[in-house]
Design a protein around this motif. Structure first.
Motif, PDB file in Angstrom:
ATOM      1  N   ALA A   2     -35.214  -3.642  -7.981  1.00  0.00           N
ATOM      2  CA  ALA A   2     -33.623  -3.267  -7.677  1.00  0.00           C
ATOM      3  C   ALA A   2     -33.985  -3.785  -6.168  1.00  0.00           C
ATOM      4  O   ALA A   2     -34.947  -3.452  -5.490  1.00  0.00           O
ATOM      5  N   GLU A   3     -32.950  -4.984  -5.949  1.00  0.00           N
ATOM      6  CA  GLU A   3     -32.429  -4.820  -4.852  1.00  0.00           C
ATOM      7  C   GLU A   3     -32.574  -4.124  -3.343  1.00  0.00           C
ATOM      8  O   GLU A   3     -32.742  -4.128  -2.626  1.00  0.00           O
ATOM      9  N   SER A   4     -31.186  -2.687  -3.349  1.00  0.00           N
ATOM     10  CA  SER A   4     -31.224  -2.332  -3.474  1.00  0.00           C
ATOM     11  C   SER A   4     -30.850  -1.250  -3.622  1.00  0.00           C
ATOM     12  O   SER A   4     -30.542  -1.143  -4.896  1.00  0.00           O
ATOM     13  N   ILE A   5     -30.455   0.128  -3.109  1.00  0.00           N
ATOM     14  CA  ILE A   5     -30.340   1.246  -3.887  1.00  0.00           C
ATOM     15  C   ILE A   5     -29.823   2.215  -2.776  1.00  0.00           C
ATOM     16  O   ILE A   5     -29.413   2.577  -1.883  1.00  0.00           O
ATOM     17  N   ILE A   6     -28.923   3.076  -3.532  1.00  0.00           N
ATOM     18  CA  ILE A   6     -27.487   3.877  -2.780  1.00  0.00           C
ATOM     19  C   ILE A   6     -27.958   5.065  -3.537  1.00  0.00           C
ATOM     20  O   ILE A   6     -27.409   4.946  -4.808  1.00  0.00           O
ATOM     21  N   SER A  34     -20.743  -8.019   1.242  1.00  0.00           N
ATOM     22  CA  SER A  34     -21.993  -7.835   1.144  1.00  0.00           C
ATOM     23  C   SER A  34     -22.141  -6.628   0.486  1.00  0.00           C
ATOM     24  O   SER A  34     -20.911  -6.105   0.419  1.00  0.00           O
ATOM     25  N   VAL A  35     -23.398  -6.151   0.573  1.00  0.00           N
ATOM     26  CA  VAL A  35     -23.706  -4.763  -0.215  1.00  0.00           C
ATOM     27  C   VAL A  35     -23.511  -3.888   0.529  1.00  0.00           C
ATOM     28  O   VAL A  35     -22.854  -3.268   0.693  1.00  0.00           O
ATOM     29  N   ARG A  36     -23.785  -4.272   2.004  1.00  0.00           N
ATOM     30  CA  ARG A  36     -23.750  -3.747   3.863  1.00  0.00           C
ATOM     31  C   ARG A  36     -22.284  -3.345   3.595  1.00  0.00           C
ATOM     32  O   ARG A  36     -22.241  -2.259   4.314  1.00  0.00           O
ATOM     33  N   LEU A  63     -27.662   3.718   2.394  1.00  0.00           N
ATOM     34  CA  LEU A  63     -28.195   2.806   1.394  1.00  0.00           C
ATOM     35  C   LEU A  63     -29.606   1.899   1.696  1.00  0.00           C
ATOM     36  O   LEU A  63     -29.902   2.051   2.967  1.00  0.00           O
ATOM     37  N   ILE A  64     -30.346   1.648   1.248  1.00  0.00           N
ATOM     38  CA  ILE A  64     -31.938   1.470   1.311  1.00  0.00           C
ATOM     39  C   ILE A  64     -31.868  -0.178   0.176  1.00  0.00           C
ATOM     40  O   ILE A  64     -31.607  -0.587  -0.410  1.00  0.00           O
ATOM     41  N   ASP A  65     -31.736  -0.975   1.601  1.00  0.00           N
ATOM     42  CA  ASP A  65     -31.794  -2.471   1.084  1.00  0.00           C
ATOM     43  C   ASP A  65     -33.149  -3.069   1.800  1.00  0.00           C
ATOM     44  O   ASP A  65     -33.628  -2.600   3.040  1.00  0.00           O
TER      45      ASP A  65
END
Length: 65
Positions: A2-6, A34-36, A63-65
């Protein structure tokens, strides 16, 4: 991977979680953010909701990216 985790740092009301993720995916897919940006806007949206404004549900998500 995964590129990002919420994720949530503590237990959150189901309706608050649904509201946050509905707004997040609307921002991501329909608004083409964007995700952020999508995540930050979804947190702001949850924070302003009258049902949850007195609670800190919005702050539990990170959010961890």
């Amino acid at each position: 991977g995964a590129e990002s985790i919420i994720m949530s740092l503590w237990e959150v009301d189901d309706e608050a979680c649904r509201l946050l993720f509905d707004k997040f995916y609307q921002n991501l897919i329909i608004q083409d953010m964007s995700v952020r940006e999508a995540f930050t806007d979804a947190q702001k949206h949850l924070r302003k909701d009258p049902r949850f404004e007195s609670m800190n549900h919005w702050a539990s998500f990170i959010l961890i990216d």
